[in-house]
Design a protein around this motif. Sequence first.
Motif, short mmCIF file in Angstrom:
data_model
loop_
_atom_site.label_atom_id
_atom_site.label_comp_id
_atom_site.label_asym_id
_atom_site.label_seq_id
_atom_site.Cartn_x
_atom_site.Cartn_y
_atom_site.Cartn_z
N HIS A 240 0.80 -1.23 0.00
CA HIS A 240 0.00 0.00 0.00
C HIS A 240 0.83 1.28 0.00
O HIS A 240 0.32 2.35 0.33
CB HIS A 240 -0.97 0.02 1.19
CG HIS A 240 -1.94 -1.12 1.20
ND1 HIS A 240 -3.02 -1.18 0.35
CD2 HIS A 240 -1.99 -2.26 1.95
CE1 HIS A 240 -3.69 -2.30 0.58
NE2 HIS A 240 -3.09 -2.97 1.54
N ALA A 241 2.10 1.18 -0.38
CA ALA A 241 2.94 2.38 -0.43
C ALA A 241 2.76 3.10 -1.77
O ALA A 241 2.34 2.51 -2.76
CB ALA A 241 4.40 2.00 -0.24
N ALA A 242 3.10 4.39 -1.77
CA ALA A 242 3.08 5.20 -2.99
C ALA A 242 4.47 5.82 -3.17
O ALA A 242 4.93 6.59 -2.33
CB ALA A 242 2.01 6.29 -2.90
N ILE A 243 5.12 5.46 -4.27
CA ILE A 243 6.46 5.96 -4.60
C ILE A 243 6.32 6.74 -5.90
O ILE A 243 5.96 6.17 -6.93
CB ILE A 243 7.46 4.80 -4.80
CG1 ILE A 243 7.43 3.85 -3.60
CG2 ILE A 243 8.85 5.33 -5.08
CD1 ILE A 243 7.93 4.45 -2.32
N LYS A 244 6.60 8.05 -5.88
CA LYS A 244 6.24 8.82 -7.07
C LYS A 244 7.12 10.05 -7.29
O LYS A 244 7.67 10.62 -6.36
CB LYS A 244 4.78 9.25 -6.98
CG LYS A 244 4.42 10.07 -5.74
CD LYS A 244 2.91 10.29 -5.64
CE LYS A 244 2.56 11.22 -4.51
NZ LYS A 244 1.11 11.44 -4.39
N ASP A 245 7.25 10.38 -8.58
CA ASP A 245 7.79 11.68 -9.02
C ASP A 245 9.21 11.93 -8.53
O ASP A 245 9.48 12.88 -7.81
CB ASP A 245 6.88 12.83 -8.56
CG ASP A 245 5.46 12.68 -9.04
OD1 ASP A 245 5.26 11.98 -10.06
OD2 ASP A 245 4.54 13.22 -8.40
N ALA A 246 10.13 11.07 -8.94
CA ALA A 246 11.57 11.25 -8.67
C ALA A 246 11.95 10.85 -7.25
O ALA A 246 12.30 11.69 -6.41
CB ALA A 246 12.01 12.68 -8.96
N VAL A 247 11.89 9.56 -7.00
CA VAL A 247 12.34 8.98 -5.73
C VAL A 247 13.53 8.07 -6.01
O VAL A 247 13.54 7.32 -6.98
CB VAL A 247 11.20 8.17 -5.07
CG1 VAL A 247 11.73 7.35 -3.90
CG2 VAL A 247 10.10 9.11 -4.60
N ALA A 248 14.55 8.14 -5.17
CA ALA A 248 15.69 7.24 -5.25
C ALA A 248 15.93 6.65 -3.87
O ALA A 248 16.20 7.39 -2.92
CB ALA A 248 16.94 7.97 -5.74
N LEU A 249 15.82 5.34 -3.78
CA LEU A 249 16.02 4.63 -2.52
C LEU A 249 17.37 3.93 -2.54
O LEU A 249 17.69 3.19 -3.47
CB LEU A 249 14.91 3.58 -2.31
CG LEU A 249 13.46 4.07 -2.40
CD1 LEU A 249 12.50 2.92 -2.17
CD2 LEU A 249 13.21 5.20 -1.41
N GLY A 250 18.17 4.16 -1.50
CA GLY A 250 19.46 3.48 -1.38
C GLY A 250 19.28 2.02 -1.02
O GLY A 250 18.16 1.55 -0.75
N HIS A 251 20.38 1.31 -0.99
CA HIS A 251 20.31 -0.12 -0.69
C HIS A 251 19.88 -0.36 0.76
O HIS A 251 20.10 0.45 1.66
CB HIS A 251 21.65 -0.81 -0.98
CG HIS A 251 22.75 -0.48 0.00
ND1 HIS A 251 22.83 -1.05 1.24
CD2 HIS A 251 23.82 0.33 -0.12
CE1 HIS A 251 23.90 -0.60 1.86
NE2 HIS A 251 24.52 0.25 1.07
N THR A 252 19.20 -1.47 0.97
CA THR A 252 18.79 -1.94 2.29
C THR A 252 17.93 -0.91 3.01
O THR A 252 18.10 -0.66 4.20
CB THR A 252 20.02 -2.31 3.14
OG1 THR A 252 21.06 -2.82 2.31
CG2 THR A 252 19.66 -3.40 4.16
N THR A 253 17.02 -0.30 2.28
CA THR A 253 16.06 0.61 2.89
C THR A 253 14.70 -0.08 2.98
O THR A 253 14.42 -1.03 2.25
CB THR A 253 15.91 1.90 2.06
OG1 THR A 253 15.70 1.56 0.69
CG2 THR A 253 17.16 2.74 2.16
#
Length: 419
Positions: A240-253
């Motif tokens: 149920h998450a929303a990831i939008k409009d220029a997101v960058a997640l690092g490793h092991t997040t």
Amino acid sequence: MQIVVFEDEHVSELFPITVGRPAYAIGCGSLRLIDWLVQLRDEVGGTLRGAVRPHLQMLQQLDFPEIEPGPPAPHTPLLVVNARLVPSHTHYQALRRLVAAGRTSAVVCDRTLAAAYIAEEGPAPPPDAVAEHWAHYARHALLDTLPRADSRLGVFQWPHEVVQQHLAILNENLAWRLAHGTFREIADGVFAAADAQLGAYCVTDTRQGPVLLDRQASVGPHCFLRGPAYLGPQARVIEHAAIKDAVALGHTTKIGGEIEASIVEPYTNKQHHGFLGHSYLGSWINLGAGTSNSDLKNTYGSVKMEYRGQQVPTGMQFIGCIMGDYAKSAINTGIFTGKTIGCCSMLYGFVTTNVPSFVNYARLFGQVTELPPEVMLATQQRMFARRQVPQRPCDIALIQAMYELTRHERQLAGEPLSL
């Protein structure tokens, strides 16, 4: 050829981002400057060396094996790169052209040396790897004496510029990742490594840019992904998450709730509901359930950031928070627009002002107290153990150094610290 990346005297203006990390390790547009310099070294051949602040030297030696110890050899071609250089594919190409030209010249950005190529007959570099000496060399031997190269490069000056540049360069960096990586297209504009997983009933929108899932990244069911977006190795997006409009997640997040136009460095958790927008989160941060930040003023005007008492116009209508490494928030914390959160701080209630490093911030309840480094060392040990990461002597020394480096923040914060 030899490449040297150096930290100059302005790196402290990027606090809290650069308190505990070299400036070349800032994530922006899903990549770091060190990633581009390794790519350049491998392409042209030679060595890569780094000149960082004293408290980061052991960390560099252990965590960045690509960087060789010691100073460069004399009388060999040398590429000098400011560690605050924006890590974009465009800048990587500009550095390639600077090397290919083979002429002694400098690239200057706002009276700051961004990069310089030194041929064999050029000014001799310092005989050591001390950052202060390289900053002096760049300022006095290169900046005002070398001819200017026909090139343009940009460097970070203030923390909010990391978010600003991230929005500008993410698509071009993702295009480079796609061209040089091994990804399969699992949906229209959604690309995944072989062992990445996209959950059932996810909705994707890639009209503004692709969505990349790197090695062992996973997305739970019933999620919304709108590109451009990058999910780093072992990044986990819960249901149920929303990831939008220029997101960058690092490793092991580990990420839940709604996140928009933000950078999240490795080992940081935002697992529960709550909004994060136009923000930068350092490493080893944990946001409690319901933590949200504002990234827009009620007046819809341009946001001004305050850095050490100086008001700096950002020219940005949307800017959230800049949060340093190891910071934590309690349940239902609310962070006002354009605030900086110091490293190793604990947040409670509403955050209406900038937060110094190493404090318990409960201003809503009339209390801001200093947090001893011993508390953070114990917390660090527990956090590392949860991720099977050993706590090394250099990690302990880093927390202690960060405490001393940020002592002025607690003295100038204007808050009645109860010590």
